[in-house]
Design a protein around this motif. Structure first.
Motif: not given
Lengths: 228, 222
Positions: A73, A173, A162-163, A177, A165-166, A160, A69
């Protein structure tokens, strides 16, 4: 069950299934990148150049021991800082692809190392070219060893996604949300997401075990899972 | 624009504060994971169908879905059933429950890898099933499964980064916050990456190797 609303479930299901397609695309694309880059990482560690081996080895270790994650970023936000604007999809695919490439490079490596040394020696004794050595002798024998590893990481990359989505990739995911944020209902969307993941990953795992046995059978090796 | 040195001077304390939270989450997560792994492994090997089935279901469900989904479920959905957890507890609990499912397979594999003769010898010597497991089988299994547990603990450390998404103020959270106030992304996220790497390579890996050495020495002497 408790506060479960079926009409709401039916209402949001199409939206979640739509997003599932994005999840599958993300997993597939990421895995493709990981397969190719992973092979490059693995082969780079077999070159006679010590410095290349060392650098790639350390890179793989670094990527493997830091959180995905955070890497997502990093890729997404550092690009603009040096003047490269990446869309969430591009940044996500680079990050998840590189992350799993470093895992897969280890699988490739283990596969190639699992072939007995005598096989390599026999190939050079028979004066086979490097290409034929790999294509006809080494790789066919390495395949059964690597299938479980490749299979596990295929499911791993799927879980993995869904990560992503950040940074705003519109996958499953992310959809759950948004539904939660719009309706203030969390029970149905998150439970459905979990179920969708299960419904895809369990049969995939079973299929991979079958496939491994099929390959082992085709190569005349002992089957691992079949009862007969 | 700050130089990297100034950046470190200004923001390292905040990052270290986050690191402490990450270490706490990791330690508590390990505790939960080890407990869950041992319990579920024995349940999966139990002679009774219902217990065995529960073990299998637990392992498959937690390994078949995403940790992030599980964490959100525990944090946002469990309160609807009357179990409200604060974010810190929900964080390490989700991490531990998830990685514990992977650990359970390691425990089971380790126990089943102990040679059959060891069971037979223990039976022949008249040990009770409990003593047999505690004194003969489990120590040998433990030695076999320590190396894969080392990898699992690094996965666990990495997994704790997700607790930032339910706003636990760990290292990941701090670096995100510094990024959003300074826009120095490479510095903020890069430093956090390096700290995670240092924890993994300088604490977790050597720690596990030390544990392995101690156990193997103990087993060969006593």
């Amino acid at each position: 069950m408790f506060d479960w609303k079926w009409d709401f479930t039916i209402e949001i299901l199409p939206r979640l299934l739509d997003a599932t397609i994005n999840t599958l695309i993300a997993a597939g694309l990421g895995y493709l990148i990981a397969l190719i880059v992973g092979l490059i990482f693995a082969l780079a560690q077999r070159t006679p150049l010590r410095s290349v081996t060392f650098i790639v080895r350390e890179l793989v270790e670094f990527v493997r021991s830091t959180p995905l994650v955070l890497q997502i970023f990093f890729v997404f936000y550092v690009g603009p800082q040096i003047g490269i604007r990446l869309s969430p999809w591009t940044a996500g695919m680079i990050a998840i692809g590189l992350h799993y490439a470093s895992y897969l490079s280890e699988v490739y490596r283990a596969g190639l190392d699992s072939v007995p040394k005598g096989q390599w020696e026999a190939c050079s004794a028979l004066n086979l070219s490097v290409r034929r050595t790999y294509a006809k002798i080494i790789i066919p024998q390495a395949i059964p060893t690597v299938i479980p590893g490749f299979g596990n990481y295929l499911i791993g990359i799927f879980k993995d996604t869904p990560l992503l989505s950040v940074i705003g990739v519109m996958e499953l995911f992310h959809a759950a949300n948004s539904i939660g944020a719009e309706t203030y209902r969390f029970l149905e969307p998150y439970t459905l997401v979990g179920l969708i993941f299960l419904v895809i990953s369990l049969p995939t795992a079973m299929f991979i075990r079958r496939f491994e046995d099929w390959v082992r059978g085709a190569l005349g090796m002992k089957k691992l899972y079949a009862k007969d | 624009m700050l130089t990297y040195f100034e950046f470190i001077q200004e923001y390292l304390p905040a990052l270290l504060k986050g690191t402490v939270v990450t270490l706490e989450q990791t330690a508590l997560g390990i505790l939960v994971a080890v407990l869950v792994a041992v319990i579920m492994a024995f349940m999966k090997m139990a002679p009774f169908f219902a217990i065995r089935w529960f073990g299998i279901a637990y392992i498959e469900v937690f390994r078949g879905t995403s940790l992030l989904v599980q964490m959100y479920w525990i944090f946002f959905v469990l309160p609807l059933f009357g179990f409200t957890l604060d974010k810190f507890t929900a964080g390490f609990l989700a991490v531990g429950l998830n990685l514990g499912a992977y650990g359970a397979e390691l425990v089971r594999g380790g126990i089943q890898a102990v040679p059959r003769g060891q069971y037979e010898a223990a039976v022949a010597l008249g040990f009770s099933p409990f003593t047999r497991m505690r004194r003969i089988i489990f120590p040998q299994a433990l030695l076999k499964m320590l190396p894969p547990w080392g990898n699992l603990l690094i996965e666990l450390l990495k997994a704790t980064a997700l607790v930032a998404l339910i706003s636990v103020t760990d290292l990941m959270f701090m670096s995100k916050q510094i990024n959003s106030t300074t826009f120095m992304s490479a510095q903020a996220f890069g430093t956090a990456l390096i700290i995670y790497y240092i924890i993994a390579r300088l604490i977790v890996t050597p720690g596990m190797r030390g544990l392995e050495n101690r156990l193997s020495r103990k087993l060969s002497i006593g």
